[in-house]
Design a protein around this motif. Structure first.
Motif, PDB file in Angstrom:
ATOM      1  N   ASN A 103       2.469   2.480  -2.761  1.00  0.00           N
ATOM      2  CA  ASN A 103       2.549   3.044  -4.108  1.00  0.00           C
ATOM      3  C   ASN A 103       3.955   2.921  -4.707  1.00  0.00           C
ATOM      4  O   ASN A 103       4.392   3.766  -5.495  1.00  0.00           O
ATOM      5  CB  ASN A 103       2.111   4.518  -4.123  1.00  0.00           C
ATOM      6  CG  ASN A 103       1.659   4.959  -5.511  1.00  0.00           C
ATOM      7  OD1 ASN A 103       1.073   4.183  -6.264  1.00  0.00           O
ATOM      8  ND2 ASN A 103       1.937   6.206  -5.852  1.00  0.00           N
ATOM      9  N   HIS A 104       4.649   1.850  -4.329  1.00  0.00           N
ATOM     10  CA  HIS A 104       5.998   1.620  -4.850  1.00  0.00           C
ATOM     11  C   HIS A 104       5.950   1.037  -6.249  1.00  0.00           C
ATOM     12  O   HIS A 104       5.121   0.165  -6.545  1.00  0.00           O
ATOM     13  CB  HIS A 104       6.761   0.659  -3.929  1.00  0.00           C
ATOM     14  CG  HIS A 104       7.187   1.293  -2.650  1.00  0.00           C
ATOM     15  ND1 HIS A 104       7.719   0.565  -1.611  1.00  0.00           N
ATOM     16  CD2 HIS A 104       7.185   2.574  -2.248  1.00  0.00           C
ATOM     17  CE1 HIS A 104       8.020   1.377  -0.616  1.00  0.00           C
ATOM     18  NE2 HIS A 104       7.704   2.608  -0.978  1.00  0.00           N
ATOM     19  N   GLU A 105       6.880   1.508  -7.099  1.00  0.00           N
ATOM     20  CA  GLU A 105       6.938   0.981  -8.454  1.00  0.00           C
ATOM     21  C   GLU A 105       7.609  -0.404  -8.482  1.00  0.00           C
ATOM     22  O   GLU A 105       7.206  -1.284  -9.223  1.00  0.00           O
ATOM     23  CB  GLU A 105       7.736   1.918  -9.379  1.00  0.00           C
ATOM     24  CG  GLU A 105       7.149   3.318  -9.517  1.00  0.00           C
ATOM     25  CD  GLU A 105       7.683   4.286  -8.472  1.00  0.00           C
ATOM     26  OE1 GLU A 105       7.283   5.477  -8.519  1.00  0.00           O
ATOM     27  OE2 GLU A 105       8.480   3.880  -7.616  1.00  0.00           O
TER      28      GLU A 105
ATOM     29  N   ASN B 192       0.824  -1.215   0.000  1.00  0.00           N
ATOM     30  CA  ASN B 192       0.000   0.000   0.000  1.00  0.00           C
ATOM     31  C   ASN B 192       0.854   1.260   0.000  1.00  0.00           C
ATOM     32  O   ASN B 192       0.388   2.336   0.404  1.00  0.00           O
ATOM     33  CB  ASN B 192      -0.959  -0.017   1.200  1.00  0.00           C
ATOM     34  CG  ASN B 192      -0.220   0.009   2.532  1.00  0.00           C
ATOM     35  OD1 ASN B 192       1.012   0.037   2.571  1.00  0.00           O
ATOM     36  ND2 ASN B 192      -0.972  -0.012   3.618  1.00  0.00           N
TER      37      ASN B 192
ATOM     38  N   LYS C 194      -0.380  -2.033  -9.866  1.00  0.00           N
ATOM     39  CA  LYS C 194       0.814  -1.551  -9.180  1.00  0.00           C
ATOM     40  C   LYS C 194       0.958  -2.174  -7.798  1.00  0.00           C
ATOM     41  O   LYS C 194       2.067  -2.448  -7.349  1.00  0.00           O
ATOM     42  CB  LYS C 194       0.739  -0.034  -9.050  1.00  0.00           C
ATOM     43  CG  LYS C 194       2.061   0.627  -8.702  1.00  0.00           C
ATOM     44  CD  LYS C 194       1.937   2.129  -8.787  1.00  0.00           C
ATOM     45  CE  LYS C 194       3.283   2.789  -8.609  1.00  0.00           C
ATOM     46  NZ  LYS C 194       3.192   4.258  -8.711  1.00  0.00           N
ATOM     47  N   ARG C 195      -0.116  -2.424  -7.104  1.00  0.00           N
ATOM     48  CA  ARG C 195      -0.033  -2.868  -5.719  1.00  0.00           C
ATOM     49  C   ARG C 195       0.179  -4.378  -5.562  1.00  0.00           C
ATOM     50  O   ARG C 195       0.557  -4.827  -4.497  1.00  0.00           O
ATOM     51  CB  ARG C 195      -1.278  -2.438  -4.956  1.00  0.00           C
ATOM     52  CG  ARG C 195      -2.578  -3.051  -5.459  1.00  0.00           C
ATOM     53  CD  ARG C 195      -3.767  -2.571  -4.649  1.00  0.00           C
ATOM     54  NE  ARG C 195      -3.720  -3.075  -3.288  1.00  0.00           N
ATOM     55  CZ  ARG C 195      -3.798  -2.319  -2.209  1.00  0.00           C
ATOM     56  NH1 ARG C 195      -3.923  -1.008  -2.312  1.00  0.00           N
ATOM     57  NH2 ARG C 195      -3.756  -2.849  -1.001  1.00  0.00           N
TER      58      ARG C 195
END
Lengths: 109, 116
Positions: B28-30, B26, B71-72
């Motif tokens: 928001n890391h790429e 959670n 993304k998550r």
């Protein structure tokens, strides 16, 4: 030969002793050097990181990097039973992290 | 609370039975990756993903698949598990950063897999 070599121990010390951990590496392109701590049944968590050669201190923890010898160290002063964990060194090259095998440390009360 | 979650935490299965280990973050890391941890060998990277729909092999990709549709999430798939895939698996995430920067990597709690 592994890129990162770390003695797995185990290491057992009495409370209050200085714990000395180290890793050697073969890839001279590594730029960032990290120490992770992993408690039993948990994921690793970042303890300290350093960039290039030199010392870095954070409370009871000191990280040293000697790029000329390709050798990094972690010292824990006044060790406590809560420091009992596995300590993994890690090094970054480009986008990749390379880890040592981890050294298991037990601090006896 | 910032966290990386993995499910299941423990799994015992039999050879050849397809399984999926999920990973969700959670922050928001790429960048997301999978590691396996074995005694004496440390953490070895299986696959990594720089962003959605971008995945690449790590050091030990044989026998594993991944996908990054959101993304998550970054699930690890074992199409036909074998006993040599018995291990402790960790998902990890961080900001993508650049070639010459360092961003802290956050690990999930681990999944202990036993393949009989």
């Amino acid at each position: 030969q592994k890129e990162v070599e770390q003695d797995p121990g185990p290491l057992s010390v009495p409370e209050g002793a200085i714990v000395s951990l180290n890793c050697t590496y073969s890839n001279s392109a590594f730029q960032y050097f990290m120490w992770y701590r992993q408690y039993s049944r948990k994921g690793p968590e970042l303890l300290m990181y350093t960039y290039s050669s030199g010392n870095k201190e954070d409370g009871r923890f000191t990280a040293q990097v000697d790029k000329s010898s390709k050798y990094i160290s972690l010292f824990i002063r006044d060790s406590q039973p809560s420091d009992s964990a596995t300590y993994l060194c890690a090094m970054k090259n480009d986008y990749k992290l390379s880890f040592g095998a981890g050294t298991t440390v037990t601090v006896r009360a | 609370e910032a966290q990386v979650t993995q499910n299941p935490r423990y799994l015992i299965t039999v050879t050849g039975k397809k399984l999926t280990v999920t990973c969700s973050q959670n922050m928001n890391h790429e960048y997301m990756s999978w590691y396996r941890q074995d005694p004496g060998l440390g953490l070895r990277q299986i696959y990594y993903s720089m962003n959605v729909e971008v995945t690449d092999k790590g050091d030990v990709p044989e026998g594993y698949k991944v996908s990054r549709k959101e993304k998550r999430n970054f699930p690890l798939i074992l199409e036909s598990p074998s006993p040599n895939q018995t291990s402790l698996y960790f998902c990890a995430t961080r900001l993508a950063g650049s070639f010459s920067s360092y961003n802290e990597q956050f690990f999930g709690p681990g999944t202990r897999l036993t393949v009989l």
